[in-house]
Design an enzyme around this catalytic site. Structure first.
Site, PDB file in Angstrom:
ATOM      1  N   CYS A  35       0.833  -1.206   0.000  1.00 56.11           N
ATOM      2  CA  CYS A  35       0.000   0.000   0.000  1.00 56.11           C
ATOM      3  C   CYS A  35       0.865   1.253   0.000  1.00 56.11           C
ATOM      4  CB  CYS A  35      -0.932  -0.001   1.212  1.00 56.11           C
ATOM      5  SG  CYS A  35      -1.967   1.468   1.322  1.00 56.11           S
ATOM      6  N   CYS A  56      -0.469   4.096   2.165  1.00 60.93           N
ATOM      7  CA  CYS A  56      -0.178   3.893   3.592  1.00 60.93           C
ATOM      8  C   CYS A  56       1.270   4.233   3.932  1.00 60.93           C
ATOM      9  CB  CYS A  56      -0.420   2.438   3.982  1.00 60.93           C
ATOM     10  SG  CYS A  56      -2.032   1.765   3.533  1.00 60.93           S
ATOM     11  N   ASP A  57       2.209   3.830   3.081  1.00 57.24           N
ATOM     12  CA  ASP A  57       3.607   3.771   3.502  1.00 57.24           C
ATOM     13  C   ASP A  57       4.585   4.632   2.714  1.00 57.24           C
ATOM     14  OD1 ASP A  57       2.864   1.925   5.429  1.00 57.24           O
ATOM     15  OD2 ASP A  57       3.181   0.219   4.107  1.00 57.24           O
TER      16      ASP A  57
END
Length: 308
Positions: free
Chosen positions: A133, A136-137
């Site tokens: 993701c 997300c990261d």
């Protein structure tokens, strides 16, 4: 005899736990079922920095906080691997590997799993440089060299997103051309930060025990093994909805996702679905929580309608 509840929530990720909060606060008798630890994929996330109210928190810590918030309102929590859900009149019968439960409302919050490459290093460095993701990261890889494995829409979309922060993004694809939409391909090819390695079969994700140092891939044309030095590896080779127990309900689309309306209702009255298992584009903690609040309230509304 099946144990009876008002609401059965299948899945204890952020969406399922939020649904439990809303349904339990409405004085409904709620059961949360999960086959593993509560928290869902948050347990596999080292750090979360895009959930409101927590500028920087470990995934398991956020999962624990959500679980404690849900349990404040006294739902039951049971471990069980759901085998099937059947409709019997107004009731739904949920059968697990160990027990049977009944309720007029079932909320499906089983999520989705990213397809794995199945190569050495993938599990070892999951959450420590291996990610599924970019949204997300990506922030954890500012000014770093990263690789994206895959060639479809998701891989290229996330690669473009990563390029806003990373020093470079190398797309490693097993074919000699991308499968992504032509417009996405053009954006990627026009992006100075994006590079491409073709006909590359990823063999391993390499590291020093604490962090990723790169990937080893095999050139499918020459058979030669090569090393690509990167600090992060983002894998996009597909996503699988966790919907096998619900295949006989007639609520899945052709890909196995669950379409719902804005109230999280499926085609079957009293069966709701939320979070990553739904047919949608963005799969994040924040919108799973939003789905959960709607589903929990809708469970109350549905049960009230049965009394009218």
């Amino acid at each position: 005899m099946a144990k009876e509840y008002d609401v059965i929530i299948i899945g204890a990720g952020p969406g399922g736990l939020t649904a439990a909060i809303y349904a339990s606060r409405a004085n409904l008798n709620v059961l949360i079922l999960d086959r593993g630890p509560y928290g869902g994929q948050m347990n596999n996330t080292d750090a979360i920095d895009n959930y409101p109210g927590f500028p920087d928190i470990k995934g398991p810590e956020l999962g624990e906080k959500m679980y404690q918030s849900a349990m404040k309102f006294n739902p039951d929590f049971e471990y069980g691997d759901v085998q099937s859900v059947k409709v019997e009149g107004q009731n739904k019968i949920v059968t697990t590997d160990t027990a049977e439960y009944s309720a007029p409302v079932v909320i499906i919050a089983t999520g989705a799993d990213h397809k794995k490459l199945g190569v050495p290093g993938e599990e070892e460095y999951s959450g420590k440089g291996v990610s599924y993701c970019a949204v997300c990261d990506a922030a954890f890889f500012k000014d770093e060299d990263v690789a994206v494995i895959g060639g479809g829409d998701s891989a290229i979309e996330e690669g473009i997103y990563l390029s806003q922060m990373a020093k470079s993004v190398t797309v490693v694809h097993r074919r000699d051309q991308l499968r992504a939409h032509p417009n996405l391909q053009k954006r990627a090819f026009d992006n100075d930060k994006m590079k491409f390695v073709w006909n590359a079969q990823t063999e391993s994700i390499d590291g020093d025990g604490n962090k990723i140092t790169g990937i080893t891939y095999r050139d499918k044309e020459t058979g030669e093994e090569k090393h690509l030095s990167v600090r992060g590896v983002f894998i996009y080779v597909g996503v699988i909805p966790q919907t096998a127990p619900f295949k006989d309900l007639g609520i899945l689309d052709e890909q196995g996702w669950i379409p719902t309306n804005e109230n999280m209702e499926t085609k079957v009255p009293g069966i709701l679905a939320l979070g990553d298992v739904r047919s949608k584009d963005l799969r994040q903690i924040a919108n799973a929580v939003g789905d959960g609040s709607i589903a929990g309230q809708q469970a109350y509304n549905y049960i009230q309608s049965l009394k009218d």
